[in-house]
Write an enzyme that holds these catalytic residues in place. Structure first.
Site, PDB file in Angstrom:
ATOM      1  N   GLU A 166       0.848  -1.192   0.000  1.00 31.97           N
ATOM      2  CA  GLU A 166       0.000   0.000   0.000  1.00 31.97           C
ATOM      3  C   GLU A 166       0.885   1.245   0.000  1.00 31.97           C
ATOM      4  OE1 GLU A 166      -3.468  -1.926   2.888  1.00 31.97           O
ATOM      5  OE2 GLU A 166      -2.582   0.011   3.365  1.00 31.97           O
TER       6      GLU A 166
ATOM      7  N   LYS B 117       2.421   4.686   1.181  1.00 28.26           N
ATOM      8  CA  LYS B 117       2.597   5.360   2.475  1.00 28.26           C
ATOM      9  C   LYS B 117       2.544   6.859   2.205  1.00 28.26           C
ATOM     10  CE  LYS B 117       5.655   5.398   6.549  1.00 28.26           C
ATOM     11  NZ  LYS B 117       5.863   6.860   6.658  1.00 28.26           N
TER      12      LYS B 117
END
Length: 229
Positions: free
Chosen positions: A21, A23
Site C-alpha cells: 500500500e 505510504k
C-alpha cells in the site's frame, strides 16, 4: 522500516502473504463514528487525548449515517495538482504561497478558522482500528460501509515470491501513485487475519507491517564549519 537488504527477506518471511500500500506523506486522521451518524475527526490518540479537529472536508461533516462501531484511520493529503492551484491562488491574492505540500495540508486542516482551501484536501483511508482481520477485508469495509475513499492495494503475494519482485512492484507503485500524491514510501502489510494478536505492537507502531523505502532523493552536501557548544 526495511531497506533493500536481507532485512526485507526477514520481514517477508514473517509477514507473507503480503500486500503493498502507498505510504502517504500527510497528516494522520482517525474518524470516530458517533451515535448521531456523524464522525469525529482526530489527529491521533483515542479521541479523548488526541487533537479533535475543529473543521474537516465539507462532504464528510454532518450526519453521514456512520455504520458500525469501528474507527477509520487515514491520511489527509493535498494532491500535487491541488497544491499547485493553491499556490497560484495565493500569488494572485498577493499572499506568500505555501512552500511545502505536507505542511500546507497540516496548516489548512488544523486552522481554527475554516480555511478556504479545506475542500481541496483529500482523505485516503487504509485501516479499520481495532479490527484484526486481513487488509483486503479492512479495505472492503471502508469501501462499502463508510463514506470514505480506501487506499490502493496490490494483489496478494505468495510466500515464495522473490524479494526482487516485491521491490520492483514497490518501486512501480511508488512512481505511479507518487506522480499525483506525496508519498513517503510503500507499506508492506501481512494478509493474515489475527496478525495483531500474533505479532503484537510497540507503543509507536504495529508489528504486522513494515515501511519500504524504494526511492530516495540523494544530495551531496559540503560541511563548511562546525560550531561546538
Amino acid at each position: 522500516k526495511a531497506g533493500e537488504t536481507d532485512e526485507l527477506h526477514k520481514w517477508r518471511e514473517k509477514l507473507s502473504p503480503v500486500v503493498l500500500e502507498p505510504k502517504y506523506d500527510g497528516l494522520t486522521v482517525v474518524a470516530y463514528p458517533q451515535r448521531d451518524g456523524s464522525y469525529k475527526f482526530v489527529t491521533r490518540g483515542s479521541g479523548t487525548d488526541g487533537e479533535v479537529l475543529p473543521n474537516f472536508i465539507h462532504r464528510y461533516e454532518g450526519n453521514m449515517m456512520a455504520k458500525g462501531t469501528y474507527a477509520i484511520r487515514g491520511e489527509v493529503v493535498l494532491t500535487k495538482a491541488a497544491f499547485k492551484s493553491i499556490q497560484e491562488d495565493q500569488k494572485a491574492r498577493g499572499e506568500e504561497p505555501f512552500k511545502n505540500i505536507r505542511n500546507a495540508a497540516a496548516g489548512i486542516l488544523r486552522s481554527k478558522e475554516r480555511s478556504p482551501y479545506i475542500d481541496k484536501l483529500t482523505y485516503i483511508c487504509y485501516d479499520v482500528v481495532g479490527w484484526d482481520v486481513s487488509e483486503k477485508e479492512k479495505l472492503a469495509y471502508i469501501i462499502y460501509d463508510t463514506p470514505f475513499t480506501a487506499t490502493k492495494c496490490s494483489d496478494d503475494y505468495v510466500i515464495d515470491t522473490p524479494d526482487d519482485y516485491i521491490w520492483e512492484q514497490a518501486k512501480k507503485m511508488f512512481e505511479l501513485v507518487g506522480e499525483g500524491l506525496p508519498l513517503d514510501g510503500i507499506v508492506m502489510k501481512t494478509q493474515k487475519a489475527g496478525s495483531l494478536a500474533e505479532l503484537g505492537s510497540t507503543g509507536h507502531h504495529p508489528n504486522n507491517a513494515v515501511a519500504l523505502k524504494p526511492s530516495r532523493t540523494l544530495f551531496k552536501t559540503t560541511v563548511r564549519s562546525i560550531e561546538f557548544s
